[in-house]
Write a protein that holds these residues in place. Structure first.
Motif, PDB file in Angstrom:
ATOM      1  N   MET A 295       0.434  -0.786   0.089  1.00  0.00           N
ATOM      2  CA  MET A 295       0.037  -0.080   0.278  1.00  0.00           C
ATOM      3  C   MET A 295       0.548   1.490  -0.013  1.00  0.00           C
ATOM      4  SD  MET A 295      -3.254  -1.324   2.936  1.00  0.00           S
ATOM      5  CE  MET A 295      -3.913   0.748   2.594  1.00  0.00           C
ATOM      6  N   ALA A 296       1.920   1.177   0.604  1.00  0.00           N
ATOM      7  CA  ALA A 296       2.858   2.593  -0.029  1.00  0.00           C
ATOM      8  C   ALA A 296       3.015   2.784  -1.231  1.00  0.00           C
ATOM      9  CB  ALA A 296       4.472   2.013   1.073  1.00  0.00           C
ATOM     10  N   LEU A 297       2.953   1.771  -2.212  1.00  0.00           N
ATOM     11  CA  LEU A 297       3.250   1.989  -4.014  1.00  0.00           C
ATOM     12  C   LEU A 297       2.768   3.453  -4.411  1.00  0.00           C
ATOM     13  CD1 LEU A 297       3.602  -1.847  -4.713  1.00  0.00           C
ATOM     14  CD2 LEU A 297       5.915   0.180  -4.473  1.00  0.00           C
ATOM     15  N   PRO A 298       2.948   3.932  -5.171  1.00  0.00           N
ATOM     16  CA  PRO A 298       2.676   5.062  -5.994  1.00  0.00           C
ATOM     17  C   PRO A 298       0.859   5.178  -6.724  1.00  0.00           C
ATOM     18  CG  PRO A 298       3.957   5.199  -6.737  1.00  0.00           C
ATOM     19  CD  PRO A 298       4.201   3.680  -4.644  1.00  0.00           C
ATOM     20  N   ASN A 299       0.843   3.764  -6.870  1.00  0.00           N
ATOM     21  CA  ASN A 299       0.208   3.053  -7.459  1.00  0.00           C
ATOM     22  C   ASN A 299      -1.045   1.712  -7.417  1.00  0.00           C
ATOM     23  OD1 ASN A 299       2.548   0.903  -7.156  1.00  0.00           O
ATOM     24  ND2 ASN A 299       1.953   0.363  -9.054  1.00  0.00           N
ATOM     25  N   VAL A 300      -1.001   1.801  -5.499  1.00  0.00           N
ATOM     26  CA  VAL A 300      -1.556   0.989  -5.117  1.00  0.00           C
ATOM     27  C   VAL A 300      -2.631   1.962  -4.463  1.00  0.00           C
ATOM     28  CG1 VAL A 300      -1.966  -1.076  -3.548  1.00  0.00           C
ATOM     29  CG2 VAL A 300      -0.072  -0.624  -5.393  1.00  0.00           C
ATOM     30  N   ASP A 301      -3.949   1.168  -4.613  1.00  0.00           N
ATOM     31  CA  ASP A 301      -4.991   2.046  -3.844  1.00  0.00           C
ATOM     32  C   ASP A 301      -5.449   0.931  -3.119  1.00  0.00           C
ATOM     33  OD1 ASP A 301      -7.848   3.860  -2.910  1.00  0.00           O
ATOM     34  OD2 ASP A 301      -7.012   5.035  -3.402  1.00  0.00           O
ATOM     35  N   LEU A 302      -5.811   0.706  -1.804  1.00  0.00           N
ATOM     36  CA  LEU A 302      -6.880  -0.419  -1.270  1.00  0.00           C
ATOM     37  C   LEU A 302      -7.484   0.741   0.395  1.00  0.00           C
ATOM     38  CD1 LEU A 302      -7.585  -3.413  -1.234  1.00  0.00           C
ATOM     39  CD2 LEU A 302      -5.687  -3.596   0.593  1.00  0.00           C
ATOM     40  N   ARG A 303      -8.799  -0.509  -0.211  1.00  0.00           N
ATOM     41  CA  ARG A 303      -9.320   0.477   1.077  1.00  0.00           C
ATOM     42  C   ARG A 303     -10.394  -0.957   1.646  1.00  0.00           C
ATOM     43  NH1 ARG A 303     -10.247   6.637   0.153  1.00  0.00           N
ATOM     44  NH2 ARG A 303      -9.445   6.994  -1.369  1.00  0.00           N
ATOM     45  N   VAL A 304     -10.582  -0.579   3.201  1.00  0.00           N
ATOM     46  CA  VAL A 304     -11.267  -1.620   3.881  1.00  0.00           C
ATOM     47  C   VAL A 304     -12.805  -0.998   4.841  1.00  0.00           C
ATOM     48  CG1 VAL A 304     -11.149  -2.234   6.069  1.00  0.00           C
ATOM     49  CG2 VAL A 304      -9.667  -2.277   4.805  1.00  0.00           C
ATOM     50  N   ILE A 305     -13.814  -1.719   3.532  1.00  0.00           N
ATOM     51  CA  ILE A 305     -15.167  -1.028   4.347  1.00  0.00           C
ATOM     52  C   ILE A 305     -15.072  -2.199   6.182  1.00  0.00           C
ATOM     53  CG2 ILE A 305     -17.672  -1.400   4.406  1.00  0.00           C
ATOM     54  CD1 ILE A 305     -17.310  -1.983   1.136  1.00  0.00           C
ATOM     55  N   PRO A 306     -15.506  -1.133   7.350  1.00  0.00           N
ATOM     56  CA  PRO A 306     -15.304  -2.141   8.213  1.00  0.00           C
ATOM     57  C   PRO A 306     -16.772  -2.981   8.286  1.00  0.00           C
ATOM     58  CG  PRO A 306     -15.838   0.598   8.189  1.00  0.00           C
ATOM     59  CD  PRO A 306     -15.327  -0.284   7.072  1.00  0.00           C
ATOM     60  N   PHE A 307     -16.086  -3.675   9.511  1.00  0.00           N
ATOM     61  CA  PHE A 307     -17.850  -4.605  10.079  1.00  0.00           C
ATOM     62  C   PHE A 307     -18.818  -3.293  10.007  1.00  0.00           C
ATOM     63  CE2 PHE A 307     -14.747  -7.391  11.509  1.00  0.00           C
ATOM     64  CZ  PHE A 307     -14.940  -8.389  10.253  1.00  0.00           C
ATOM     65  N   SER A 308     -18.353  -1.978  10.467  1.00  0.00           N
ATOM     66  CA  SER A 308     -20.152  -1.837  10.929  1.00  0.00           C
ATOM     67  C   SER A 308     -20.697  -1.015  10.089  1.00  0.00           C
ATOM     68  CB  SER A 308     -18.979  -0.030  11.699  1.00  0.00           C
ATOM     69  OG  SER A 308     -18.132   0.386  10.682  1.00  0.00           O
ATOM     70  N   LYS A 309     -20.272  -0.929   8.186  1.00  0.00           N
ATOM     71  CA  LYS A 309     -20.929  -0.556   7.360  1.00  0.00           C
ATOM     72  C   LYS A 309     -21.751  -1.886   7.710  1.00  0.00           C
ATOM     73  CE  LYS A 309     -19.245   3.062   5.873  1.00  0.00           C
ATOM     74  NZ  LYS A 309     -19.971   4.679   6.167  1.00  0.00           N
ATOM     75  N   GLY A 310     -21.831  -2.260   7.754  1.00  0.00           N
ATOM     76  CA  GLY A 310     -23.048  -3.686   7.523  1.00  0.00           C
ATOM     77  C   GLY A 310     -23.278  -3.759   6.165  1.00  0.00           C
ATOM     78  N   GLU A 311     -24.185  -3.941   5.874  1.00  0.00           N
ATOM     79  CA  GLU A 311     -24.793  -4.111   4.574  1.00  0.00           C
ATOM     80  C   GLU A 311     -24.586  -3.186   3.972  1.00  0.00           C
ATOM     81  OE1 GLU A 311     -27.994  -0.944   5.857  1.00  0.00           O
ATOM     82  OE2 GLU A 311     -26.720  -3.458   6.920  1.00  0.00           O
ATOM     83  N   GLU A 312     -23.883  -2.661   3.804  1.00  0.00           N
ATOM     84  CA  GLU A 312     -23.083  -1.482   2.609  1.00  0.00           C
ATOM     85  C   GLU A 312     -21.864  -2.232   1.929  1.00  0.00           C
ATOM     86  OE1 GLU A 312     -22.857   2.286   3.598  1.00  0.00           O
ATOM     87  OE2 GLU A 312     -24.228   2.156   4.899  1.00  0.00           O
ATOM     88  N   GLY A 313     -21.055  -2.885   2.985  1.00  0.00           N
ATOM     89  CA  GLY A 313     -20.063  -3.794   2.272  1.00  0.00           C
ATOM     90  C   GLY A 313     -19.863  -5.291   1.758  1.00  0.00           C
ATOM     91  N   THR A 314     -21.159  -5.321   1.686  1.00  0.00           N
ATOM     92  CA  THR A 314     -21.891  -7.018   1.118  1.00  0.00           C
ATOM     93  C   THR A 314     -23.268  -6.911  -0.167  1.00  0.00           C
ATOM     94  OG1 THR A 314     -23.158  -7.309   3.207  1.00  0.00           O
ATOM     95  CG2 THR A 314     -20.641  -8.291   3.168  1.00  0.00           C
ATOM     96  N   GLN A 315     -23.008  -6.201  -0.998  1.00  0.00           N
ATOM     97  CA  GLN A 315     -23.557  -5.725  -2.047  1.00  0.00           C
ATOM     98  C   GLN A 315     -23.278  -7.068  -2.797  1.00  0.00           C
ATOM     99  OE1 GLN A 315     -26.632  -2.974  -1.705  1.00  0.00           O
ATOM    100  NE2 GLN A 315     -26.209  -3.310   0.158  1.00  0.00           N
ATOM    101  N   THR A 316     -22.805  -7.427  -2.793  1.00  0.00           N
ATOM    102  CA  THR A 316     -22.000  -8.123  -4.298  1.00  0.00           C
ATOM    103  C   THR A 316     -20.840  -8.700  -3.893  1.00  0.00           C
ATOM    104  OG1 THR A 316     -22.343  -8.310  -6.664  1.00  0.00           O
ATOM    105  CG2 THR A 316     -20.811  -6.054  -5.137  1.00  0.00           C
ATOM    106  N   GLY A 317     -20.999 -10.391  -5.384  1.00  0.00           N
ATOM    107  CA  GLY A 317     -20.024 -11.004  -4.900  1.00  0.00           C
ATOM    108  C   GLY A 317     -18.629 -10.352  -5.355  1.00  0.00           C
ATOM    109  N   ALA A 318     -17.551 -11.027  -6.022  1.00  0.00           N
ATOM    110  CA  ALA A 318     -16.206 -10.295  -5.735  1.00  0.00           C
ATOM    111  C   ALA A 318     -16.748 -10.225  -7.864  1.00  0.00           C
ATOM    112  CB  ALA A 318     -15.102 -11.274  -5.664  1.00  0.00           C
TER     113      ALA A 318
END
Length: 292
Positions: free
Chosen positions: A203-226
């Motif tokens: 994630m320290a690389l300038p071409n990588v942007d990775l974000r995490v959806i926390p458990f607190s977001k509930g259904e907002e983070g599991t709307q679909t499959g990969a």
């Protein structure tokens, strides 16, 4: 005298694409007009016209119909289209004995892309996995394969990761994962700890942007499959996507399907933590797991 068909698939694609562009411009059509007729993205039309992409039989028939190409001109164009579909040898061809046709197609799009967006619900994105993590995932997902075949699939995954670290032309990676992907002990606690450490490093690389959806977001983070979306250089939107389903990966390249996935990717990114906050969650999870 019939025009000569070039032996090179790349040259044939360029000749075919140049002819199609000429016919489009003569009729004062836009690339969007052609995309609508084919039911695909504008970027796909652009790549056909520039010779970066071959034309499948259905698209060929649709183009001949759209431009009302005379029968006496079609034989040459059809020969160019067929030659353009011939593939030159690529690095992943050496693994043909273990790669499905769909996986090989996925790798080809990834190889040609300038940017990728990857959403994963339970796993770390494959382009960011350690070798041990990849081996654990592959061993479960391809349980019917022998040790040598699993080794080959892991080698493929590690080879794909070179795009992330390429010095001259690195792949632009954007990804969203759920917090669950951090918590699962894939390969055991030690492997998972090493994987979380690798995430922080990459994630320290300038071409990588990775974000995490926390458990607190509930259904907002599991709307679909990969799913994964691939965008080519100088294109505003993705050319193609692959979505995971129970029966396997589903290929998406129609304009409507891609627009829906773009909206979904924006929604998931908005639901996720910032990169800095995501790093904090990853580090906290790593420390917790290491102390257990």
């Amino acid at each position: 005298m019939a025009a000569t068909i070039p032996s090179s698939p790349a040259t044939a694609r360029k000749q075919f694409g140049s002819d199609i562009r000429r016919r489009r411009e003569e009729r004062d059509f836009t690339a969007a007009d052609v995309a609508t007729h084919l039911g695909c993205s504008i970027s796909k039309v652009t790549r056909i016209e520039t010779g970066q992409r071959s034309t499948n039989p259905d698209d060929y028939d649709a183009l001949m119909e759209l431009f009302d190409v005379p029968e006496e001109e079609r034989s040459h164009l059809e020969a160019l289209a067929k030659r353009g579909r011939k593939r030159t040898s690529m690095w992943w061809d050496a693994y043909a004995d273990v790669l499905s046709s769909r996986y090989a197609e996925f790798i080809r799009y990834e190889h040609e892309a300038a940017a990728v967006f990857d959403y994963q619900v339970v796993y770390i994105p494959s382009l960011l996995q350690t070798e041990d993590y990849a081996r654990a995932v592959t061993g479960v997902g391809f349980a019917a394969l022998g040790p040598d075949q699993i080794d080959s699939l892991v080698e493929v995954r590690m080879r794909r990761q070179r795009r992330i670290h390429h010095e001259d032309d690195p792949l632009q990676f954007s990804g969203v994962i759920t917090q669950a992907a951090l918590e699962f002990h894939v390969g055991g606690p030690a492997v998972q700890v090493a994987q979380l450490r690798r995430l922080r490093e990459v994630m320290a690389l300038p071409n990588v942007d990775l974000r995490v959806i926390p458990f607190s977001k509930g259904e907002e983070g599991t709307q679909t499959g990969a799913f994964s979306m691939f965008t080519n250089e100088d294109q505003e939107g993705p050319e193609a996507a692959f979505a995971e389903a129970v029966t396997g990966s589903v290929f998406v390249d129609d304009a409507l399907g891609l627009r829906r996935l773009v909206r979904l990717s924006n929604y998931l990114t908005d639901a996720a933590l910032s990169v800095t906050e995501s790093l904090e969650v990853i580090e906290q999870t790593e420390r917790k797991l290491a102390s257990e």
